[in-house]
Design a protein around this motif. Sequence first.
Motif, PDB file in Angstrom:
ATOM      1  N   PRO A 165       7.020  -0.022  -5.647  1.00 22.44           N
ATOM      2  CA  PRO A 165       7.000  -0.534  -4.262  1.00 22.44           C
ATOM      3  C   PRO A 165       6.501  -1.978  -4.163  1.00 22.44           C
ATOM      4  O   PRO A 165       7.002  -2.756  -3.345  1.00 22.44           O
ATOM      5  CB  PRO A 165       6.065   0.436  -3.533  1.00 22.44           C
ATOM      6  CG  PRO A 165       6.209   1.719  -4.294  1.00 22.44           C
ATOM      7  CD  PRO A 165       6.331   1.287  -5.734  1.00 22.44           C
ATOM      8  N   THR A 166       5.558  -2.369  -5.005  1.00 16.35           N
ATOM      9  CA  THR A 166       5.087  -3.753  -4.991  1.00 16.35           C
ATOM     10  C   THR A 166       6.170  -4.694  -5.500  1.00 16.35           C
ATOM     11  O   THR A 166       6.391  -5.763  -4.919  1.00 16.35           O
ATOM     12  CB  THR A 166       3.802  -3.897  -5.833  1.00 16.35           C
ATOM     13  OG1 THR A 166       2.777  -3.101  -5.228  1.00 16.35           O
ATOM     14  CG2 THR A 166       3.349  -5.340  -5.905  1.00 16.35           C
ATOM     15  N   VAL A 167       6.863  -4.303  -6.569  1.00 15.98           N
ATOM     16  CA  VAL A 167       7.961  -5.128  -7.093  1.00 15.98           C
ATOM     17  C   VAL A 167       9.011  -5.326  -5.998  1.00 15.98           C
ATOM     18  O   VAL A 167       9.495  -6.441  -5.773  1.00 15.98           O
ATOM     19  CB  VAL A 167       8.578  -4.492  -8.359  1.00 15.98           C
ATOM     20  CG1 VAL A 167       9.827  -5.245  -8.806  1.00 15.98           C
ATOM     21  CG2 VAL A 167       7.548  -4.435  -9.485  1.00 15.98           C
ATOM     22  N   ARG A 168       9.345  -4.255  -5.281  1.00 16.98           N
ATOM     23  CA  ARG A 168      10.335  -4.353  -4.197  1.00 16.98           C
ATOM     24  C   ARG A 168       9.839  -5.228  -3.051  1.00 16.98           C
ATOM     25  O   ARG A 168      10.599  -6.018  -2.496  1.00 16.98           O
ATOM     26  CB  ARG A 168      10.680  -2.956  -3.682  1.00 16.98           C
ATOM     27  CG  ARG A 168      11.491  -2.165  -4.667  1.00 16.98           C
ATOM     28  CD  ARG A 168      11.841  -0.797  -4.140  1.00 16.98           C
ATOM     29  NE  ARG A 168      12.694  -0.094  -5.085  1.00 16.98           N
ATOM     30  CZ  ARG A 168      12.722   1.206  -5.236  1.00 16.98           C
ATOM     31  NH1 ARG A 168      11.962   1.990  -4.488  1.00 16.98           N
ATOM     32  NH2 ARG A 168      13.518   1.758  -6.132  1.00 16.98           N
ATOM     33  N   SER A 169       8.573  -5.093  -2.703  1.00 13.84           N
ATOM     34  CA  SER A 169       8.002  -5.916  -1.637  1.00 13.84           C
ATOM     35  C   SER A 169       8.036  -7.394  -2.004  1.00 13.84           C
ATOM     36  O   SER A 169       8.371  -8.247  -1.175  1.00 13.84           O
ATOM     37  CB  SER A 169       6.563  -5.468  -1.348  1.00 13.84           C
ATOM     38  OG  SER A 169       6.007  -6.233  -0.318  1.00 13.84           O
ATOM     39  N   LEU A 170       7.716  -7.699  -3.247  1.00 17.82           N
ATOM     40  CA  LEU A 170       7.776  -9.091  -3.708  1.00 17.82           C
ATOM     41  C   LEU A 170       9.197  -9.633  -3.664  1.00 17.82           C
ATOM     42  O   LEU A 170       9.427 -10.761  -3.237  1.00 17.82           O
ATOM     43  CB  LEU A 170       7.223  -9.199  -5.128  1.00 17.82           C
ATOM     44  CG  LEU A 170       5.715  -9.018  -5.269  1.00 17.82           C
ATOM     45  CD1 LEU A 170       5.349  -8.766  -6.726  1.00 17.82           C
ATOM     46  CD2 LEU A 170       4.972 -10.218  -4.722  1.00 17.82           C
ATOM     47  N   ALA A 171      10.161  -8.816  -4.063  1.00 11.60           N
ATOM     48  CA  ALA A 171      11.570  -9.237  -4.034  1.00 11.60           C
ATOM     49  C   ALA A 171      12.023  -9.502  -2.601  1.00 11.60           C
ATOM     50  O   ALA A 171      12.700 -10.490  -2.330  1.00 11.60           O
ATOM     51  CB  ALA A 171      12.448  -8.174  -4.691  1.00 11.60           C
ATOM     52  N   ASP A 185       0.890  -1.161   0.000  1.00  8.20           N
ATOM     53  CA  ASP A 185       0.000   0.000   0.000  1.00  8.20           C
ATOM     54  C   ASP A 185       0.927   1.209   0.000  1.00  8.20           C
ATOM     55  O   ASP A 185       1.526   1.527   1.021  1.00  8.20           O
ATOM     56  CB  ASP A 185      -0.895  -0.024   1.239  1.00  8.20           C
ATOM     57  CG  ASP A 185      -1.902   1.119   1.281  1.00  8.20           C
ATOM     58  OD1 ASP A 185      -1.726   2.111   0.542  1.00  8.20           O
ATOM     59  OD2 ASP A 185      -2.860   1.020   2.068  1.00  8.20           O
ATOM     60  N   ALA A 186       1.078   1.839  -1.162  1.00 10.27           N
ATOM     61  CA  ALA A 186       2.036   2.939  -1.294  1.00 10.27           C
ATOM     62  C   ALA A 186       1.455   4.034  -2.176  1.00 10.27           C
ATOM     63  O   ALA A 186       0.658   3.767  -3.072  1.00 10.27           O
ATOM     64  CB  ALA A 186       3.348   2.424  -1.898  1.00 10.27           C
ATOM     65  N   THR A 187       1.872   5.260  -1.900  1.00  6.47           N
ATOM     66  CA  THR A 187       1.432   6.408  -2.684  1.00  6.47           C
ATOM     67  C   THR A 187       2.607   6.949  -3.483  1.00  6.47           C
ATOM     68  O   THR A 187       3.700   7.121  -2.948  1.00  6.47           O
ATOM     69  CB  THR A 187       0.861   7.511  -1.769  1.00  6.47           C
ATOM     70  OG1 THR A 187      -0.253   6.968  -1.053  1.00  6.47           O
ATOM     71  CG2 THR A 187       0.405   8.712  -2.577  1.00  6.47           C
ATOM     72  N   HIS A 188       2.364   7.177  -4.771  1.00  6.82           N
ATOM     73  CA  HIS A 188       3.383   7.780  -5.633  1.00  6.82           C
ATOM     74  C   HIS A 188       2.867   9.136  -6.102  1.00  6.82           C
ATOM     75  O   HIS A 188       1.719   9.256  -6.524  1.00  6.82           O
ATOM     76  CB  HIS A 188       3.699   6.900  -6.839  1.00  6.82           C
ATOM     77  CG  HIS A 188       4.798   7.469  -7.677  1.00  6.82           C
ATOM     78  ND1 HIS A 188       6.126   7.355  -7.317  1.00  6.82           N
ATOM     79  CD2 HIS A 188       4.775   8.198  -8.810  1.00  6.82           C
ATOM     80  CE1 HIS A 188       6.867   7.982  -8.212  1.00  6.82           C
ATOM     81  NE2 HIS A 188       6.073   8.500  -9.126  1.00  6.82           N
ATOM     82  N   HIS A 189       3.726  10.147  -6.036  1.00 14.01           N
ATOM     83  CA  HIS A 189       3.348  11.498  -6.432  1.00 14.01           C
ATOM     84  C   HIS A 189       3.882  11.792  -7.833  1.00 14.01           C
ATOM     85  O   HIS A 189       5.088  11.847  -8.050  1.00 14.01           O
ATOM     86  CB  HIS A 189       3.880  12.525  -5.430  1.00 14.01           C
ATOM     87  CG  HIS A 189       3.282  12.354  -4.072  1.00 14.01           C
ATOM     88  ND1 HIS A 189       2.072  12.909  -3.719  1.00 14.01           N
ATOM     89  CD2 HIS A 189       3.690  11.652  -2.992  1.00 14.01           C
ATOM     90  CE1 HIS A 189       1.771  12.578  -2.474  1.00 14.01           C
ATOM     91  NE2 HIS A 189       2.745  11.803  -2.014  1.00 14.01           N
ATOM     92  N   TYR A 190       2.935  11.929  -8.766  1.00 16.25           N
ATOM     93  CA  TYR A 190       3.240  12.372 -10.115  1.00 16.25           C
ATOM     94  C   TYR A 190       2.985  13.880 -10.141  1.00 16.25           C
ATOM     95  O   TYR A 190       2.333  14.414  -9.232  1.00 16.25           O
ATOM     96  CB  TYR A 190       2.312  11.688 -11.127  1.00 16.25           C
ATOM     97  CG  TYR A 190       2.494  10.191 -11.233  1.00 16.25           C
ATOM     98  CD1 TYR A 190       3.492   9.651 -12.025  1.00 16.25           C
ATOM     99  CD2 TYR A 190       1.656   9.320 -10.535  1.00 16.25           C
ATOM    100  CE1 TYR A 190       3.659   8.271 -12.135  1.00 16.25           C
ATOM    101  CE2 TYR A 190       1.816   7.935 -10.639  1.00 16.25           C
ATOM    102  CZ  TYR A 190       2.816   7.419 -11.445  1.00 16.25           C
ATOM    103  OH  TYR A 190       2.981   6.070 -11.544  1.00 16.25           O
TER     104      TYR A 190
END
Length: 135
Positions: free
Chosen positions: A121-127, A70-75
Amino acid sequence: MKKIDVAGAVIFNDRNEILCAQRSPSMSQPGLWEFPGGKIEPGETPESCLIREIREELDCLIEVRERIADATHHYPGLAVRLITYRARILEGTPRPKEHARLVWLPLSEIAKLDWAPADIPTVRSLARSSGTGRT
């Protein structure tokens, strides 16, 4: 700044590969990779959003399991909160109705793709959870 909540499905198959979706030329951030899903509508849970979105985008019925990130990215001008969940297909074979293409990859390979910033962040969490440590 506009804010949107989005749900993403990290869909695993029977070989423990993950479904990765490449954004089409008609989408924002074309060519980047993402976990399929979409915007959470008012009154909708992230889980029910994923079931609806995966039916619409991939023509599949999924089972939503535990939350991964659960992460927020600021564009520029937009904050995207992406909540991702582990999922599996109950019915159907994924077809790219909105994406340029879909690929199934082992977890050890997904970090090699050029991911949309909100999905990183999801890719990193999975790794981290797999012990590969690659991002």
